[in-house]
Design an enzyme around this catalytic site. Structure first.
Site, PDB file in Angstrom:
ATOM      1  N   GLY A  10      76.741  72.044  18.495  1.00  0.00           N
ATOM      2  CA  GLY A  10      77.721  71.214  17.810  1.00  0.00           C
ATOM      3  C   GLY A  10      77.784  71.552  16.325  1.00  0.00           C
ATOM      4  O   GLY A  10      77.112  72.477  15.846  1.00  0.00           O
ATOM      5  N   THR A  61      81.103  62.303  21.501  1.00  0.00           N
ATOM      6  CA  THR A  61      81.823  62.027  20.254  1.00  0.00           C
ATOM      7  C   THR A  61      83.338  61.928  20.413  1.00  0.00           C
ATOM      8  O   THR A  61      84.053  61.847  19.416  1.00  0.00           O
ATOM      9  CB  THR A  61      81.507  63.131  19.220  1.00  0.00           C
ATOM     10  OG1 THR A  61      81.875  64.401  19.764  1.00  0.00           O
ATOM     11  CG2 THR A  61      80.020  63.144  18.873  1.00  0.00           C
ATOM     12  N   THR A 100      76.751  56.899  13.289  1.00  0.00           N
ATOM     13  CA  THR A 100      78.109  56.954  12.754  1.00  0.00           C
ATOM     14  C   THR A 100      78.485  55.717  11.955  1.00  0.00           C
ATOM     15  O   THR A 100      77.937  54.622  12.179  1.00  0.00           O
ATOM     16  CB  THR A 100      79.104  57.111  13.918  1.00  0.00           C
ATOM     17  OG1 THR A 100      80.448  57.006  13.441  1.00  0.00           O
ATOM     18  CG2 THR A 100      78.901  56.040  14.974  1.00  0.00           C
ATOM     19  N   TYR A 124      82.947  53.880  21.523  1.00  0.00           N
ATOM     20  CA  TYR A 124      82.090  54.875  20.878  1.00  0.00           C
ATOM     21  C   TYR A 124      81.126  54.197  19.914  1.00  0.00           C
ATOM     22  O   TYR A 124      79.911  54.456  19.937  1.00  0.00           O
ATOM     23  CB  TYR A 124      82.959  55.902  20.154  1.00  0.00           C
ATOM     24  CG  TYR A 124      82.186  56.836  19.258  1.00  0.00           C
ATOM     25  CD1 TYR A 124      81.323  57.785  19.788  1.00  0.00           C
ATOM     26  CD2 TYR A 124      82.331  56.773  17.868  1.00  0.00           C
ATOM     27  CE1 TYR A 124      80.601  58.646  18.965  1.00  0.00           C
ATOM     28  CE2 TYR A 124      81.634  57.633  17.037  1.00  0.00           C
ATOM     29  CZ  TYR A 124      80.769  58.562  17.585  1.00  0.00           C
ATOM     30  OH  TYR A 124      80.073  59.410  16.762  1.00  0.00           O
ATOM     31  N   LYS A 128      76.995  54.031  20.176  1.00  0.00           N
ATOM     32  CA  LYS A 128      76.126  54.578  19.128  1.00  0.00           C
ATOM     33  C   LYS A 128      75.204  53.493  18.566  1.00  0.00           C
ATOM     34  O   LYS A 128      74.028  53.759  18.277  1.00  0.00           O
ATOM     35  CB  LYS A 128      76.955  55.212  18.019  1.00  0.00           C
ATOM     36  CG  LYS A 128      77.710  56.468  18.423  1.00  0.00           C
ATOM     37  CD  LYS A 128      76.783  57.588  18.854  1.00  0.00           C
ATOM     38  CE  LYS A 128      76.063  58.243  17.696  1.00  0.00           C
ATOM     39  NZ  LYS A 128      75.234  59.407  18.121  1.00  0.00           N
TER      40      LYS A 128
END
Length: 286
Positions: A10, A61, A100, A124, A128
């Protein structure tokens, strides 16, 4: 120093591989070589290699796709993170985990510090946040680094999308009412390396993001301005500023995602400065 790196292909993983000190031993893994959702496999791999530090740069992601793929998002971002934390605890390794700004709702338009209460707006962000909590509860020697708007010369990101679109159309519609701090993955990688090298390891939640606040439209404007210095075709590109309401997306995103990076910058022996955007543009257009 022996490092087990997940998500090695990534953006952040690639930058880490480029920058790790030569005398550190790296075990680089991706989703094909290490399925972090498989607890048994994770424990076996960690026990076999016995890393000093596990850096978790893996993650689901795809923010919009997560709205309809909740199970996979939570499997990777929450369960996978827990598996790594438990495996790290079992052998006495440290865990550095990436998270994040989307664990916050951004409604109050204030700079986000580590002690502020999260309130995710999308799947998301929820996944996280779950990963953060599970890891911190499972292993005391865990450092969570929240970041935002990551871009680099690697992978799929906003800068590369804008550069491509700028060659295909003369006007690009970009959201102007979401504010954040674009973060170069190489700068984040440097911060992670310096954190991993500390003899007195830092624990808990820390924020790291670029120092400049801007909207997505502002960011696009800067990208084209820098690109035009190299390729005149970008001088013709116009950014049309639009509201989030005029841009259809499955997931709701924070209006204001400015992370306060002072905690980690003060912990590091030397603060990490922003790499100029022009350097990244030059690499991409070379």
């Amino acid at each position: 120093m022996r490092i087990l790196l997940t998500g090695s292909k990534g953006q952040v993983g690639s930058c880490l591989r480029d920058r790790l000190p030569e005398n550190w031993e790296l075990i680089a893994s991706d989703s094909q070589t290490l399925n972090i959702t498989d607890a048994h496999y994770v424990h076996n791999m960690v026990k076999t290699f016995e890393p000093d530090v596990i850096i978790n740069a893996a993650g689901y992601t795809k923010v919009d796709a997560a709205e309809t793929d909740k199970a996979k998002a939570f499997a990777v971002n929450a369960t996978g993170t827990l598996n790594l934390a438990q495996a790290a605890r079992a052998i006495g390794a440290r865990l550095i985990h990436l998270s994040t700004e989307q664990v916050f709702d951004g409604h109050h338009h204030i700079i986000l510090t580590e002690n502020m209460a999260p309130n995710p707006l999308n799947v998301y962000g929820h996944s996280k946040l779950a990963g953060e909590l599970l890891a911190l509860n499972a292993h005391v020697d865990t450092a969570v680094i929240r970041t935002s708007w990551v871009y680099s010369e690697h992978g799929h990101n906003f800068v590369k999308i804008m550069l491509q679109k700028g060659l295909e159309t003369s006007t690009i519609r970009v959201v102007d009412d979401q504010i954040g701090c674009p973060t170069y993955a190489g700068d984040l990688a440097e911060a992670i390396i310096r954190l991993a090298a500390l003899t007195n390891p830092a624990r808990g939640i820390m924020h790291f993001a670029g120092s400049q606040q801007m909207s997505w439209a502002d960011f696009a404007q800067r990208i084209f301005a820098e690109a035009a210095e190299i390729d005149e075709r970008y001088k013709q590109v116009k950014v049309e500023r639009i509201a989030t309401a005029d841009y259809q997306s499955a997931a709701t995103r924070p209006e204001f995602g400015i992370l306060d990076s002072r905690t980690i910058q003060n912990i590091l022996p030397e603060p990490v400065a922003d790499t100029p955007l022009a350097h990244i543009i030059a690499k991409l257009l070379a």
